[in-house]
Motif scaffolding. Structure first.
Motif, PDB file in Angstrom:
ATOM      1  N   PRO A 183       0.799  -1.220   0.000  1.00  0.00           N
ATOM      2  CA  PRO A 183       0.000   0.000   0.000  1.00  0.00           C
ATOM      3  C   PRO A 183       0.836   1.276   0.000  1.00  0.00           C
ATOM      4  CG  PRO A 183      -0.711  -1.498   1.745  1.00  0.00           C
ATOM      5  CD  PRO A 183       0.551  -2.046   1.186  1.00  0.00           C
ATOM      6  N   ILE A 184       2.001   1.226   0.692  1.00  0.00           N
ATOM      7  CA  ILE A 184       2.869   2.408   0.712  1.00  0.00           C
ATOM      8  C   ILE A 184       3.403   2.664  -0.684  1.00  0.00           C
ATOM      9  CG2 ILE A 184       4.792   3.507   1.900  1.00  0.00           C
ATOM     10  CD1 ILE A 184       4.638   1.203   3.939  1.00  0.00           C
ATOM     11  N   VAL A 236       2.091   1.827  -3.573  1.00  0.00           N
ATOM     12  CA  VAL A 236       1.037   2.354  -4.457  1.00  0.00           C
ATOM     13  C   VAL A 236       0.804   3.840  -4.163  1.00  0.00           C
ATOM     14  CG1 VAL A 236      -1.410   2.210  -5.027  1.00  0.00           C
ATOM     15  CG2 VAL A 236      -0.082   0.124  -4.724  1.00  0.00           C
ATOM     16  N   THR A 237       0.756   4.189  -2.874  1.00  0.00           N
ATOM     17  CA  THR A 237       0.448   5.571  -2.507  1.00  0.00           C
ATOM     18  C   THR A 237       1.574   6.517  -2.910  1.00  0.00           C
ATOM     19  OG1 THR A 237      -0.790   4.711  -0.642  1.00  0.00           O
ATOM     20  CG2 THR A 237      -0.242   7.047  -0.608  1.00  0.00           C
ATOM     21  N   TYR A 252      -7.507   8.495 -10.411  1.00  0.00           N
ATOM     22  CA  TYR A 252      -8.254   8.107  -9.228  1.00  0.00           C
ATOM     23  C   TYR A 252      -9.534   8.918  -9.093  1.00  0.00           C
ATOM     24  CZ  TYR A 252      -8.383   5.389  -5.031  1.00  0.00           C
ATOM     25  OH  TYR A 252      -8.703   4.469  -4.089  1.00  0.00           O
ATOM     26  N   LEU A 275      -4.095  15.520   7.470  1.00  0.00           N
ATOM     27  CA  LEU A 275      -4.169  14.280   6.676  1.00  0.00           C
ATOM     28  C   LEU A 275      -5.610  13.803   6.609  1.00  0.00           C
ATOM     29  CD1 LEU A 275      -1.153  12.006   7.705  1.00  0.00           C
ATOM     30  CD2 LEU A 275      -1.489  13.277   5.600  1.00  0.00           C
ATOM     31  N   TYR A 276      -6.285  13.821   7.772  1.00  0.00           N
ATOM     32  CA  TYR A 276      -7.683  13.374   7.786  1.00  0.00           C
ATOM     33  C   TYR A 276      -8.526  14.215   6.820  1.00  0.00           C
ATOM     34  CZ  TYR A 276     -12.489  12.727   9.182  1.00  0.00           C
ATOM     35  OH  TYR A 276     -13.831  12.490   9.139  1.00  0.00           O
ATOM     36  N   TYR A 278      -7.619  13.435   3.229  1.00  0.00           N
ATOM     37  CA  TYR A 278      -8.080  12.119   2.794  1.00  0.00           C
ATOM     38  C   TYR A 278      -9.574  12.121   2.500  1.00  0.00           C
ATOM     39  CZ  TYR A 278      -3.638  10.149   4.364  1.00  0.00           C
ATOM     40  OH  TYR A 278      -2.322   9.857   4.529  1.00  0.00           O
ATOM     41  N   PHE A 336      -6.852  11.921  -5.134  1.00  0.00           N
ATOM     42  CA  PHE A 336      -5.803  10.980  -4.767  1.00  0.00           C
ATOM     43  C   PHE A 336      -4.395  11.557  -4.873  1.00  0.00           C
ATOM     44  CE2 PHE A 336      -2.781   7.629  -5.870  1.00  0.00           C
ATOM     45  CZ  PHE A 336      -2.798   6.941  -4.674  1.00  0.00           C
ATOM     46  N   ALA A 385      -3.814  13.729  -1.848  1.00  0.00           N
ATOM     47  CA  ALA A 385      -3.753  12.929  -0.624  1.00  0.00           C
ATOM     48  C   ALA A 385      -2.444  12.154  -0.559  1.00  0.00           C
ATOM     49  CB  ALA A 385      -4.942  11.970  -0.575  1.00  0.00           C
ATOM     50  N   ALA A 386      -2.022  11.612  -1.722  1.00  0.00           N
ATOM     51  CA  ALA A 386      -0.773  10.852  -1.742  1.00  0.00           C
ATOM     52  C   ALA A 386       0.409  11.768  -1.461  1.00  0.00           C
ATOM     53  CB  ALA A 386      -0.606  10.158  -3.092  1.00  0.00           C
ATOM     54  N   THR A 403       0.632  12.421   2.134  1.00  0.00           N
ATOM     55  CA  THR A 403       1.185  11.250   2.816  1.00  0.00           C
ATOM     56  C   THR A 403       2.704  11.255   2.738  1.00  0.00           C
ATOM     57  OG1 THR A 403      -0.793  10.048   2.174  1.00  0.00           O
ATOM     58  CG2 THR A 403       1.060   8.743   2.933  1.00  0.00           C
ATOM     59  N   PHE A 439       4.089  13.658   5.129  1.00  0.00           N
ATOM     60  CA  PHE A 439       4.047  13.097   6.492  1.00  0.00           C
ATOM     61  C   PHE A 439       5.195  12.120   6.708  1.00  0.00           C
ATOM     62  CE2 PHE A 439       2.904   9.547   9.243  1.00  0.00           C
ATOM     63  CZ  PHE A 439       2.582  10.198  10.412  1.00  0.00           C
ATOM     64  N   LEU A 440       5.477  11.287   5.692  1.00  0.00           N
ATOM     65  CA  LEU A 440       6.472  10.216   5.855  1.00  0.00           C
ATOM     66  C   LEU A 440       7.903  10.742   5.854  1.00  0.00           C
ATOM     67  CD1 LEU A 440       5.050   7.358   3.616  1.00  0.00           C
ATOM     68  CD2 LEU A 440       5.122   7.472   6.095  1.00  0.00           C
ATOM     69  N   VAL A 459      -5.036   7.536  10.734  1.00  0.00           N
ATOM     70  CA  VAL A 459      -5.712   7.969   9.503  1.00  0.00           C
ATOM     71  C   VAL A 459      -4.958   7.496   8.274  1.00  0.00           C
ATOM     72  CG1 VAL A 459      -7.125   9.925  10.174  1.00  0.00           C
ATOM     73  CG2 VAL A 459      -4.681  10.230   9.965  1.00  0.00           C
ATOM     74  N   MET A 464      -6.094   0.455  -1.259  1.00  0.00           N
ATOM     75  CA  MET A 464      -6.025  -0.936  -1.713  1.00  0.00           C
ATOM     76  C   MET A 464      -7.409  -1.538  -1.956  1.00  0.00           C
ATOM     77  SD  MET A 464      -2.879  -1.232  -1.948  1.00  0.00           S
ATOM     78  CE  MET A 464      -2.342  -2.918  -2.170  1.00  0.00           C
TER      79      MET A 464
END
Lengths: 270, 277
Positions: free
Chosen positions: A29-30, A32-33, A44, A226-227, A230, A235, A238-239, A242, A245-246, B89, B98
């Motif tokens: 999932p990471i 893909v995002t 998306y 983020l909330y 999202y 997409f 939002a990505a 993310t 954030f990371l 979140v 996914m």
């Protein structure tokens, strides 16, 4: 005979394959995002931001512009919580390990118990008791409840690994209390203090459960952003949020791993 | 430290007062059959199921990371650890990516089978379960790995020398030695799921859990008596299960002790600790 010799090796291969599969499921999932953040085309659904995204950097520029205040707020919170958690937690750990007092085991257990309390319950309780207090202070208090126990445990574990007689020896050799702390205890504890700071940072940076309910329009952390992103943005945006954030968290996790930080098993409450 | 204890106890005392407003009517509302009790039961069942599944899934990876040496081990370990730093979140969003209505897995299945399988599964109990697994597996792997690394192989070898078979060694040597680590990893994953609010806030559409009910009660209906009662029940249930798993006759263990226990399994004390006990 061949089965007896062969099956452990086959079992070992299967076990490693299973481990790799679990890791792949966690990473997919990471991937893909993060990949999605760098794709320019809109794959998306409907974009809510109007104009088509121009260039790879566009979603990032949009995120930084949109959530600048949340980012700054999160940085401020981290800047306050990391030193405070160390200042509260490290001396407490020292007291528990080196100067136990009657009932100190109980106090230690009570100080670590909040880790099991749902963050939303703590947030509601904090609002009930001090809803009028400055929100920034309430947020910092909520973060401290979940971070100080980590410092107590990390520094406590490090202290348990060092011989208390070293301090006694220093005292016999005429070192004063301040000298012992400055020239013996602090250098010995330095790795665990760095590890604690990284852990506190990782937890505080990702904390959402307490912060979201306590947030006001002016005092919102980045996970709250983020909330919002999202639930409202497209997409790519939002990505991109993310990825923002990371960015600081990935090196922090790598450093925690390098320092052998088992305490990471408790990240921010999900 | 006392300051920190007060920081938790004092607000919770107020919570008890808030929940008692109106002669305890809030307690009757929450405990009567209906939305609130359902949410609490959902939280308990889902958390227990996900925690057990996560610990089972993590046994082999934890053993491999602790005991085997092979190329790529550090990378696998880093990948396993990374999700620990994720906000709830973010985990919820990853599940939407996914398993959402147009998720990556969903689209892949549509391409493979031509049918809309698992479309929108992220918003059901399945999606919530998958999300819980996502943040629990890394927690379980790290806790168990630390315990496995300190597992004394001499004892196992000694049992074999004394003639114990595979089954006997599993039941009478390995399980008793690893039981504390298993219990504390269960406690850790269970309490993480019970408190999980961010994940559910994104995913709970057709399936609700207690933290989301608390949030809607407080922000939607301004009903702090019911929200307070729910908060107390959720916190009490979490702490009770945590203590129950910790109960090993010495009053230690559980979430509070997960890593301390992992550091010092039976028969081995970290230097400098023996005297304190």
């Amino acid at each position: 005979m061949s089965l007896a010799a062969g099956s452990p090796r086959l079992g070992r291969r299967l076990a490693i394959a299973w481990t790799a599969l679990v890791a792949a499921m966690l990473a997919a999932p990471i991937a893909v995002t993060v990949g999605g953040a760098f794709l320019r085309f809109d794959w998306y659904g409907q974009r809510s931001e109007g104009a088509p995204v121009q260039g790879v950097a566009a979603p990032f520029a949009y995120v930084l512009e949109l959530w600048r205040h949340n980012l700054l707020r999160s940085l401020e919170i981290v800047a306050v919580v990391v030193p405070l958690a160390l200042l509260l937690g490290a001396p407490a750990a020292y007291a528990f390990r080196r100067r136990p007092f009657p009932g100190s085991r109980w106090v230690e257990a009570a100080a670590v118990a909040p880790l099991a309390i749902p963050g939303i319950a703590l947030a509601v309780a904090l609002i009930e008791v001090a809803g009028g207090a400055p929100r920034f202070a309430l947020l910092a208090a909520g973060h401290l409840v979940y971070t100080v126990p980590l410092v107590v445990k990390t520094v406590g574990n490090a202290l348990a690994g060092h011989d208390p007689l070293l301090e006694a020896a220093a005292r016999t050799l005429g070192a004063g209390r301040l000298a012992i702390v400055r020239r013996l205890v602090l250098p010995l504890l330095a790795p665990s203090l760095v590890l604690s700071a990284l852990l506190v940072f990782a937890v505080s940076w990702g904390e959402f459960n307490v912060s979201f309910l306590l947030a006001t329009p002016r005092v919102q952390t980045f996970p709250a952003a983020l909330y919002l992103t999202y639930t409202t943005n497209s997409f790519p945006v939002a990505a991109a949020a993310t990825v923002v954030f990371l960015l600081p968290v990935v090196p922090a996790v790598a450093a925690i791993q390098a320092l052998g930080g088992e305490q990471l098993e408790r990240g921010p409450q999900p | 430290m006392l300051f920190l204890v007060a920081l938790v106890l004092w607000p919770f005392a107020h919570l008890v007062a808030a929940a008692a407003k109106g002669g305890g009517g809030a307690w009757r509302t929450v405990l009567a059959a209906g939305r609130y009790r359902n949410a609490l039961v959902n939280s308990l069942v889902l958390s227990a199921a996900a925690a057990s599944a996560a610990v089972l899934l993590s046994l082999v990876p934890a053993w491999v990371l602790a005991r085997e040496r092979f190329p790529g081990r550090r990378l696998l370990r880093a990948v396993m650890a990374l999700p620990l730093s994720f906000s709830g979140v973010l985990v919820g969003f990853l599940m939407v990516v996914m398993l959402g209505r147009i998720g990556a897995v969903t689209e892949l299945l549509r391409w493979l089978t031509g049918r809309a399988l698992l479309s929108g599964a992220a918003y059901t109990a399945t999606g919530l379960f998958a999300a819980y697994l996502y943040f629990e597996v890394p927690r379980a792997v790290l806790t168990l790995e630390a315990a496995f690394r300190r597992f004394p192989p001499e004892l196992d070898a000694a049992a074999r020398t004394l003639g114990a078979g595979t089954r006997d060694r599993l039941l009478r040597v390995r399980l008793p030695l690893l039981a504390p680590a298993l219990r504390s990893s269960l406690a850790l994953t269970f309490s993480a799921s019970m408190g999980s609010f961010g994940v559910a806030l994104i995913l709970a559409r057709r399936f609700t859990v207690a933290p989301v009910e608390i949030y809607t009660e407080l922000t939607g209906f301004l009903n702090d008596a019911v929200a307070g009662a729910l908060c107390l029940l959720l916190a009490l249930a979490t702490l009770a299960v945590d203590r129950l798993l910790a109960a090993d006759g010495r009053g230690r263990g559980g979430v509070a002790d997960a890593s301390a226990r992992a550091r010092t399994p039976h028969g081995r004390r970290a230097p400098g600790r023996g005297a304190a006990r």
